[in-house]
Motif scaffolding. Structure first.
Motif, short mmCIF file in Angstrom:
data_model
loop_
_atom_site.label_atom_id
_atom_site.label_comp_id
_atom_site.label_asym_id
_atom_site.label_seq_id
_atom_site.Cartn_x
_atom_site.Cartn_y
_atom_site.Cartn_z
N LEU A 1 37.01 1.19 14.51
CA LEU A 1 38.09 0.82 15.43
C LEU A 1 38.87 -0.36 14.86
N LEU A 2 38.16 -1.37 14.39
CA LEU A 2 38.81 -2.57 13.89
C LEU A 2 39.68 -2.29 12.67
N THR A 3 39.25 -1.32 11.84
CA THR A 3 40.05 -1.00 10.64
C THR A 3 41.38 -0.38 11.00
N ARG A 4 41.53 0.12 12.21
CA ARG A 4 42.78 0.77 12.62
C ARG A 4 43.69 -0.14 13.42
N LEU A 5 43.26 -1.38 13.61
CA LEU A 5 44.05 -2.31 14.43
C LEU A 5 44.52 -3.48 13.58
N PRO A 6 45.73 -3.96 13.83
CA PRO A 6 46.26 -5.08 13.03
C PRO A 6 45.73 -6.41 13.51
N GLY A 7 45.72 -7.39 12.59
CA GLY A 7 45.47 -8.77 12.97
C GLY A 7 44.03 -9.14 13.22
N VAL A 8 43.07 -8.32 12.82
CA VAL A 8 41.67 -8.66 13.03
C VAL A 8 41.27 -9.79 12.07
N GLU A 9 40.61 -10.83 12.59
CA GLU A 9 40.25 -11.99 11.79
C GLU A 9 38.74 -12.15 11.68
N THR A 10 38.31 -12.77 10.62
CA THR A 10 36.88 -13.02 10.41
C THR A 10 36.46 -14.31 11.10
N ARG A 11 35.33 -14.29 11.75
CA ARG A 11 34.74 -15.51 12.31
C ARG A 11 33.66 -16.01 11.37
N ARG B 1 20.30 -8.55 16.95
CA ARG B 1 21.43 -9.41 16.61
C ARG B 1 22.65 -9.10 17.48
N ILE B 2 23.35 -10.15 17.79
CA ILE B 2 24.63 -10.00 18.48
C ILE B 2 25.73 -10.06 17.44
N SER B 3 26.71 -9.16 17.54
CA SER B 3 27.84 -9.14 16.63
C SER B 3 29.11 -9.32 17.43
N LEU B 4 30.05 -10.04 16.85
CA LEU B 4 31.30 -10.32 17.53
C LEU B 4 32.47 -10.05 16.61
N ALA B 5 33.61 -9.73 17.18
CA ALA B 5 34.80 -9.51 16.38
C ALA B 5 36.01 -10.06 17.11
N ALA B 6 36.83 -10.81 16.39
CA ALA B 6 38.06 -11.35 16.96
C ALA B 6 39.20 -10.37 16.72
N ALA B 7 40.15 -10.30 17.65
CA ALA B 7 41.26 -9.36 17.54
C ALA B 7 42.44 -9.90 18.36
N PRO B 8 43.66 -9.43 18.12
CA PRO B 8 44.83 -10.01 18.74
C PRO B 8 45.12 -9.54 20.17
N TRP B 9 44.53 -8.44 20.63
CA TRP B 9 44.86 -8.00 21.97
C TRP B 9 44.15 -8.86 23.01
N ASP B 10 44.52 -8.73 24.26
CA ASP B 10 44.04 -9.67 25.27
C ASP B 10 42.82 -9.18 26.02
N GLY C 1 24.16 11.16 9.54
CA GLY C 1 24.46 10.89 8.15
C GLY C 1 25.88 11.16 7.73
N ALA C 2 26.77 11.40 8.70
CA ALA C 2 28.15 11.73 8.35
C ALA C 2 28.89 10.51 7.81
N VAL C 3 28.57 9.33 8.29
CA VAL C 3 29.20 8.09 7.84
C VAL C 3 28.14 7.01 7.78
N ARG C 4 28.47 5.91 7.10
CA ARG C 4 27.55 4.79 7.00
C ARG C 4 27.96 3.61 7.89
N ASP C 5 29.20 3.63 8.37
CA ASP C 5 29.66 2.51 9.18
C ASP C 5 29.55 2.85 10.66
N GLY C 6 29.84 1.84 11.51
CA GLY C 6 29.75 2.02 12.94
C GLY C 6 31.11 2.23 13.59
N ALA D 1 33.55 -1.87 6.80
CA ALA D 1 34.48 -2.60 5.96
C ALA D 1 35.19 -3.74 6.68
N ALA D 2 35.45 -3.60 7.97
CA ALA D 2 36.17 -4.64 8.69
C ALA D 2 35.27 -5.86 8.86
#
Length: 389
Positions: free
Chosen positions: A145-155, A29-38, A135-140, A171-172
């Motif tokens: 990274l996205l959880t630490r940046l403002p303005g991330v939007e769902t596609r 699967r390909i995954s994508l994420a939108a974010a405010p930086w250029d 096994g230290a965390v369940r997320d990627g 979570a993001a």
């Protein structure tokens, strides 16, 4: 509002028209994420453990030819000259214009903190989790990274077929699209589908898009070119609001006849990078960084079937107009037996997470403390090696 095209909904309706889905042998699967930086970031997971010594060949090492035996490369064996010490596998020769333009580079002798057991599953898990222990965390790490940046939007989400990118799980909110579908509809079945869906405009539109992305029409997907479809789809999104794309290329587990079995995977990688550049266009490619990572390297010596077994140290690929290319980064450990990890593998001299961390820092502006503590917990980024322009 257009309703999301879900796997559950697709399967429920496809039962009426006899659709069948088939997983691609090449891609997940390909995954994508939108974010405010250029800037744009593309992360490619090379699943199966790419042999970095065969891809970026250290022919200048005095122990190279002896250690590699029948797999020894170098310019004298058709490889492309890089810098007088390293050469590039001939199957990636089409990428040499990127190298000449300073838009292609490599980092050698890198590895995740994973050691010794050399399991694909564990190796990929720790690569995508971005941690120093299993096994230290369940997320990627891309999701953190996205959880630490403002303005991330769902596609809008598209989930067709199988596979997941753990690197963007968490979570993001991110969007998913899977090219792993062969709709395999006859002309008669397509006409029936059109009639059934006439009164459901949302699903009709989604089905039409899925059909197009799965292969451009009634004949089903062209599996041989699936990697190009993924690259084009990712690039089209990156030309818009999307800022991060992550996907996989499989086929790197070369236990036998490596001189032949590695070539298709390398050709897919070369085609993917070229397609990304061409579809993005000069303006967006100029602010794009691509990083291709693998779970671990392979043994220095070949085995009895002409292949290599699971190893430790390997190489990562950097590409894009934002990359300071034309260089093989890293500290070379040597290939004499005493310098090898457990006297069998290339010794890692750097954490594979560190170059990725510096790319994140430069592309998004996220501070070093957040990267070392949240995105890649347990990492010391070290000094900035100047991976970006």
């Amino acid at each position: 509002m257009t309703r999301p095209f879900t796997r559950r909904g697709f399967l429920a309706r496809s039962a009426l028209i006899g659709c069948s889905a088939a997983a691609s042998p090449f891609l997940t699967r390909i995954s994508l994420a939108a974010a405010p930086w250029d800037a744009r970031l593309v992360v490619i997971v090379l699943r199966g453990a790419m042999d970095g010594l065969d891809v970026v060949q250290p022919y200048g090492d005095p122990d190279y030819a002896r250690a590699r035996g029948a797999l020894a490369g170098g310019p004298q064996n058709g490889a492309a000259e890089l810098d007088g010490f390293f050469s590039l596998h001939p199957a990636l020769g089409t990428l040499m214009p990127l190298w000449a333009a300073g838009e292609l580079g490599f980092v050698h002798a890198v590895s995740t903190p994973y050691r010794e057991k050399r399991s694909h599953f564990d190796g990929q898990d720790i690569l995508e989790a971005g941690t120093d222990t299993l096994g230290a965390v369940r997320d990627g790490w891309l999701n953190r990274l996205l959880t630490r940046l403002p303005g991330v939007e769902t596609r809008t989400a598209f989930a067709i077929g199988h596979g997941e990118m753990k690197i963007l799980g968490g979570a993001a909110p991110v969007a998913d699209w899977t090219p792993e579908v062969d709709l395999a509809l006859s002309p008669q079945a397509m006409q029936l589908a059109e009639r059934i869906m006439q009164e459901d405009p949302a699903f009709h539109a989604a089905f039409a898009e899925a059909s197009m992305l799965a292969g451009g029409g009634m004949g089903g997907a062209d599996k041989a070119g699936a990697h190009l479809e993924v690259a084009k789809f990712a690039a089209e999104q990156l030309r818009g609001d999307t800022r991060i794309a992550a996907f996989s290329i499989n086929g790197w587990d070369t236990h036998g006849r490596q001189h032949k079995t590695l070539i298709p995977a390398l050709e897919r990688l070369a085609g993917t990078l070229t397609s990304l550049r061409d579809t993005l266009g000069p303006a967006v490619w100029g602010k794009t960084a691509v990083v291709a990572m693998t779970e671990f390297g392979r043994t220095v010596r070949i085995n009895g079937t002409g292949g290599t077994d699971h190893g430790t140290g390997g190489a990562m690929v950097l590409a894009g107009g934002a990359i300071r290319g034309g260089k093989v980064h890293g500290t070379w450990p040597g290939l004499d037996e005493a310098s090898l990890f457990e006297r069998r593998d290339l010794m890692p001299t750097a954490d594979v997470r560190a170059p990725a961390a510096w790319l994140l820092h430069g592309l998004t502006g996220l501070d070093r403390a957040a990267i070392e503590q949240v995105v890649f917990p347990g990492l010391d980024m070290g000094r900035d090696a100047g991976f970006l322009r």
